[in-house]
Design a protein around this motif. Structure first.
Motif, short mmCIF file in Angstrom:
data_model
loop_
_atom_site.label_atom_id
_atom_site.label_comp_id
_atom_site.label_asym_id
_atom_site.label_seq_id
_atom_site.Cartn_x
_atom_site.Cartn_y
_atom_site.Cartn_z
N ASP A 59 0.80 -1.24 0.00
CA ASP A 59 0.00 0.00 0.00
C ASP A 59 0.83 1.28 0.00
OD1 ASP A 59 -2.06 -1.81 0.20
OD2 ASP A 59 -2.33 -1.56 2.34
N ALA A 61 1.94 5.00 -0.82
CA ALA A 61 1.20 6.22 -1.17
C ALA A 61 2.16 7.40 -1.19
CB ALA A 61 0.09 6.46 -0.15
N THR A 63 2.39 11.02 -0.55
CA THR A 63 1.54 11.96 0.18
C THR A 63 1.86 13.42 -0.12
OG1 THR A 63 2.99 11.83 2.10
CG2 THR A 63 1.12 10.32 2.05
#
Length: 238
Positions: A59, A61, A63
């Motif tokens: 997962d 990401a 940001t």
């Protein structure tokens, strides 16, 4: 001209900027920094920061992407390609690089591009304080009229630990293991993390834990045995 540099660090780690400990399921924050290169005279047609995430993470990401003190907008100023987790690509967009050439953004006047990326440690991560399996590295590619250049960055490491528990018959000299003893693992504040029961050899493992202070207590004794009412404090150090 300044040398183009690429680096990587861990944000908020409990060891240092290059390494940290984490439990399975924890989110780890990485910061990737690369020098701005090129100029209006020799403009870039491509600028990509690559993140190489090992198979111990899931997962990912992106940001935040900053150029100097300016926060860029995903989709407009940059794109993220997570098709291949071992080569996550954060690329400045064609329109952003065109604006840099035209001087309508301050890319070439800035010193660094900084990417903040998070990823979750998987429960299949490798345990131990010397493993290199849970690593993460970065690199930079950029292209101008002279072709593409590649620069390698740094590597950072995440460590996780296993806590084995052995329950045995205290009246035997050979420490005969006892199955069906249930143990609770709690944080030092008393929050329950996990409950596990020993196997037929008396063993159970609480796996993939960050460094820290934990409490272990037996909650169900094997048939025919007294419950051990002691609560044990276990410290896993970085």
């Amino acid at each position: 001209t300044m040398e183009v540099e690429v680096s990587k660090e861990i944000v908020g780690g409990d060891i240092d900027t290059k390494s940290t400990t984490a439990s399975a399921g924890d989110t780890v924050t990485f910061k990737l920094t690369a020098s701005v290169t090129g100029s209006k005279e020799v403009p870039l047609t491509e600028y990509t920061i690559h993140d190489n995430l090992s198979d111990s993470f899931r997962d990912p990401a992106v940001t935040e992407v900053m150029v100097g003190s300016t926060k860029l907008q995903e989709g407009t100023d940059y794109t993220v390609d997570k098709t291949n987790l071992s080569d996550i690509q954060i690329s400045l967009s064609e329109s952003y690089l065109k604006a840099a050439k035209e001087g309508t953004n301050d890319f070439y006047a800035s010193s660094d591009v900084t990417v903040t990326l998070t990823a979750v440690l998987k429960d299949t991560a490798v345990s131990g304080n010397t493993t290199t399996a849970n690593s993460n590295s970065d690199r930079l590619t950029y292209t101008n009229t002279y072709g593409q250049t590649e620069k390698s960055g740094g590597t950072v490491y995440v460590y996780t630990f296993d806590l084995p528990v052995f329950k045995y018959d205290g009246t035997t000299t050979d420490k005969t293991g006892l199955g069906n003893a249930t143990f609770e693992l709690k944080t030092k504040e008393g929050t329950l993390i996990d409950t596990k029961t020993t196997d037929s050899s008396g063993n159970v493992t609480f796996a993939k834990l960050a460094a820290g202070t934990y409490k272990v207590k037996e909650t169900v004794a094997p048939a025919g045995y007294n419950l051990n009412s002691s609560e044990y404090t276990v410290v896993i150090s970085t």
